[in-house]
Design an enzyme around this catalytic site. Structure first.
Site, PDB file in Angstrom:
ATOM      1  N   GLU A 261       0.815  -1.205   0.000  1.00 55.00           N
ATOM      2  CA  GLU A 261       0.000   0.000   0.000  1.00 55.00           C
ATOM      3  C   GLU A 261       0.859   1.269   0.000  1.00 55.00           C
ATOM      4  OE1 GLU A 261      -3.271   0.440  -0.447  1.00 55.00           O
ATOM      5  OE2 GLU A 261      -2.784   2.572  -0.393  1.00 55.00           O
ATOM      6  N   THR A 305      -6.019   2.488  -5.268  1.00 56.11           N
ATOM      7  CA  THR A 305      -5.783   1.045  -5.104  1.00 56.11           C
ATOM      8  C   THR A 305      -6.562   0.228  -6.133  1.00 56.11           C
ATOM      9  OG1 THR A 305      -5.327   1.166  -2.748  1.00 56.11           O
ATOM     10  CG2 THR A 305      -6.150  -0.919  -3.556  1.00 56.11           C
ATOM     11  N   HIS A 422      -0.919   3.321   4.884  1.00 54.53           N
ATOM     12  CA  HIS A 422      -1.897   4.151   4.157  1.00 54.53           C
ATOM     13  C   HIS A 422      -2.013   5.492   4.861  1.00 54.53           C
ATOM     14  CE1 HIS A 422      -5.642   5.605   2.481  1.00 54.53           C
ATOM     15  NE2 HIS A 422      -5.631   4.629   1.595  1.00 54.53           N
ATOM     16  N   ASP A 483       1.375   0.246  -5.010  1.00 52.44           N
ATOM     17  CA  ASP A 483       0.202   0.547  -5.847  1.00 52.44           C
ATOM     18  C   ASP A 483       0.192   1.973  -6.384  1.00 52.44           C
ATOM     19  OD1 ASP A 483      -0.423   1.575  -3.297  1.00 52.44           O
ATOM     20  OD2 ASP A 483      -2.559   1.041  -3.451  1.00 52.44           O
ATOM     21  N   HIS A 484       0.690   2.922  -5.593  1.00 54.78           N
ATOM     22  CA  HIS A 484       0.709   4.329  -6.022  1.00 54.78           C
ATOM     23  C   HIS A 484       1.492   5.134  -5.010  1.00 54.78           C
ATOM     24  CE1 HIS A 484      -2.316   4.800  -2.922  1.00 54.78           C
ATOM     25  NE2 HIS A 484      -3.029   3.835  -3.490  1.00 54.78           N
TER      26      HIS A 484
END
Ligand code: GP9
Ligand code: MN
Length: 718
Positions: A261, A305, A422, A483-484
């Site tokens: 994440e 996500t 996150h 993911d980013h």
């Protein structure tokens, strides 16, 4: 008694009657919110918004009868509207009890195949307190019949109706801005249906969903098979044939995805106060058993996500706005990895994720993708300090998933979606490594980010130790990817110093550089691994993985290309149409040279041509992918041997029991770790230092174990 009389008297005027209906309906909505739905309220502000949000739409609807002059019309319309609204509320209550979700318009109209509407068992879903949803209407009608509430024959001035309608519009605006304050981009991103209900109420949700699905249906109904031709022309000519050196090197192995994440590339090999932030991942990254990519970019849009997931599962892009999962995922035809791998190589698929199933609409999308199992928050004990904002802490996710993993038939294709790293990167003190001291910038987000990344690294290390102990490691290919971004562009300046850069001349080029995320393809047993400099993005992972597994991809519609192929396309498109190549970065209409980071303010002829060519290519690639998904064109496409996924065949309740049933059925042919281990659990092979597991037994909140095989119905919102 006096109060009753006063209420009856007041209700005997038209205005009073409407107020009575509004108040009753408000109370019923609150009953649904707090007794039946699970809104996932996490703070006082959200509670307050939930309290007031039924008013706007209820007042709007009940202002309609005020425009009727004739008293019979006024009362009939008022009661009719109230009844219809109650039916909608009550249907959602029943529906929620079965599906832990709200009814979409396509469910109501029978369009959606994922949720088939209420089954015959709906009677069994009724509860005693349901009487309260209807009692007000019954009592009001009885009181009217017995003339205790009198009919008011005097028509109201139109202005009163108008005033009430305007009041509702005003209330709605206030309500919406409160919602946006707590959850920016509430309507554009649509994270979770339950958010719209939580912030704007059920009626607003139904209208919102209705408009969206109307738009989607129009687009889809007008779509024709021939529109596929262009897309096929593109994907066929863009196809990159596998590199024989890599083709099939992971054949037959389990696939374990670890979704890191918000994990950015700059974390790799980063040291803070002399200590590596992610020592374990660094080793994995540099291992001879890994193919790692240093110029790998995330390509997500607003679906974050879920966009990453969509790209990795389907090799098609997310949407230009919103999340494909949330907007189209319930009814989309996917030709996704779980289905392909199951049909071509008998893989069993599962997702492990410690957040509620409805987030990003996963509970519906996964069915359309052909995922056999989805272990969401309801399968884990998420109480007390076991979870943070987005769900179960990572160390616990990996540990607590063992029973679900070990009973899966091999080969399996599984995905762990971590959440602890996150935004806003909160971590309990007890989970912090006392030997790791993070940076001390003015920005807590930046400081905390390294802390949670460090925690995630340690969680993965523990999981790897388990994989190694059980022997799973050598039978698996483990794909780890960020993911980013975790630190947004607006915060990058605060990060600059930590990265040894000057925040004063931080620019768009630097921001673009930070969109790199790690991709590590770890194939234990391989000895020739390396760190590749090739440029690639999330769209490329599926064809790359399939070729490693020895599964040809030529027949599928995939927008990415195998990174190992000599024909791999190194032009990486961002979702906002910016792009990078090994030589250039093009962002915000400016061209930069990667090697120096210099802005090319006056591009020469050649560079201009390059910009034009790449812009065109990127636009073409993204728009074809959008057409494919928005018009649901894959429903017209039948690649050789592919059997369309029927979501009705998937149900994510009682996952563990299903796994065990299959083991029993297969007897000594069962290939699960549990069966191979002589029907013994491998949980004893799992070591974790997660403090949450070692709390004293007196702490009742923390040791409460929920039924590990509970149905999805008991999921709790975060
Ligand atoms: C939630 C998690 C976070 O379940 O996957 O999604 P994000 O906010 O990163 O898109
Ligand atoms: Mn994410």
């Amino acid at each position: 008694m006096k109060l009753t009389r006063q209420i009856l008297k007041a209700s005997s005027t038209r205005k009073g009657f409407i107020v009575l209906l509004v108040v009753c309906f408000w109370l019923k909505t609150l009953l649904a919110y707090f007794a039946d739905f699970n809104l996932g309220i996490t703070n006082v502000f959200q509670f307050f918004i939930a309290l007031i949000n039924p008013f706007a739409t209820t007042i709007l609807l009940l202002s309609i009868p005020l425009y009727f002059k004739k008293s019979s019309n006024f009362y009939i319309v008022a009661l009719l509207i109230d009844t219809i609204n109650t039916v909608l509320l009550y249907l959602n209550v029943i529906y929620f009890r079965e599906f832990t979700d709200y009814m979409t318009v396509s469910t109501m109209t029978g369009y959606s195949k994922v949720n088939q509407g209420l089954s015959g068992s709906s009677l069994a879903l009724t509860k005693f307190h349901d009487v309260l949803y209807w009692i007000d209407l019954i009592v009001i009608i009885l009181l009217m019949a017995s003339r205790r509430i009198k009919i008011d024959k005097r028509p109201l001035n139109k202005r009163i109706g108008l005033a009430m309608t305007s009041l509702s519009v005003l209330l709605f605006t206030v309500n919406l801005s409160f919602g946006e304050m707590d959850r920016p981009q509430l309507l554009t991103r649509t994270f979770d249906r339950s958010y719209i209900v939580k912030y704007l109420g059920l009626d607003a949700f139904t209208v919102y969903d209705g408009i969206k699905s109307q738009h989607t249906n129009e687009m889809r109904n007008s779509a024709t098979k021939s529109q596929l031709t262009n897309i096929l022309k593109y994907t066929r000519s863009h196809y990159a044939k596998p590199n024989p050196k890599y083709y099939g090197i992971a054949k037959g192995k389990n696939v374990i995805y670890i979704h890191l994440e918000s994990f950015q590339q700059f974390l790799i090999n980063k040291k803070i106060n002399g200590k590596e932030v992610t020592p374990f991942l660094n080793k994995l990254y540099a291992s001879k058993a890994s193919y790692s990519f240093k110029n790998f970019y995330h390509q997500v849009g607003q679906g974050k996500t879920s966009d990453a997931e969509n790209m990795l599962e389907t090799s098609t892009f997310g949407l230009p706005q919103g999340s494909l999962f949330a907007q189209l995922g319930s009814d989309n035809t996917f030709q996704a990895a779980p289905a392909i791998l199951s049909q071509r190589r008998h893989y069993t698929s599962a997702v492990f994720h410690g957040n509620v199933a409805s987030f990003w609409n996963r509970n519906n999308v996964y069915k359309n993708m052909g995922y056999n199992y989805f272990f969401d928050a309801s399968y884990y004990n998420t109480t007390g300090d076991r979870s943070l904002g987005y769900g179960l802490k990572d160390k616990l996710l990996f540990h607590d998933s063992v029973p679900y993993l070990e009973n899966l038939q091999q080969p399996f294709y599984v995905k762990y979606i971590t959440v602890t790293n996150h935004f806003p990167y909160d971590l309990d003190q007890e989970d912090m490594d006392p030997n790791f001291k993070t940076v001390n910038t003015d920005d807590d987000v930046v400081n905390n980010y390294f802390e949670t990344a460090h925690y995630l690294d340690s969680a993965i290390k523990e999981f790897y130790q388990y994989l190694s102990k059980t022997g799973l490691l050598k039978h698996s290919v483990i794909v780890l990817y960020g993911d980013h971004y975790g630190i947004s562009n607006s915060e990058n300046k605060n990060l600059a110093k930590v990265l040894g850069k000057n925040s004063d001349n931080w620019n768009d080029f630097d921001n673009a550089q930070l969109q790199r995320v790690p991709l590590i393809i770890n194939i234990p047993g391989q000895k020739n691994g390396y760190i590749s400099k090739k440029y690639a993005g999330e769209i490329d992972v599926l064809p790359t993985l399939m070729h490693l597994l020895g599964i040809s991809t030529k027949r599928y519609v995939q927008f990415g290309t195998d990174i190992f192929s000599s024909r791999h396309d190194q032009l990486v498109a961002f979702r906002d149409q910016d792009w990078v190549t090994p030589t250039y970065t093009y962002t915000n209409h400016d061209l930069y040279l990667n090697s120096t980071g210099q802005l090319i303010s006056n591009p020469n002829k050649q560079q201009k041509a390059e910009i034009a060519r790449n812009n065109k290519k990127v636009d073409h690639q993204l728009s074809l992918s959008d057409q494919l998904n928005e018009k649901n064109l894959l429903r017209f496409y039948h690649p050789k041997g592919f059997i369309s996924v029927d979501p009705r065949k998937y149900n994510y309740a009682n996952g563990l029991a299903k796994e065990q049933r299959i083991e029993k059925l297969l007897k000594n042919k069962s290939t699960s770790i549990f069966s191979e281990n002589g029907d013994h659990s491998t949980l004893i092979d799992y070591y974790t230092n997660a403090p949450e597991l070692h709390h004293k037994a007196t702490d009742s909140n923390r040791i409460k174990i929920t039924n590990p095989d509970a149905t999805n119905d008991s999921s709790s919102s975060k």
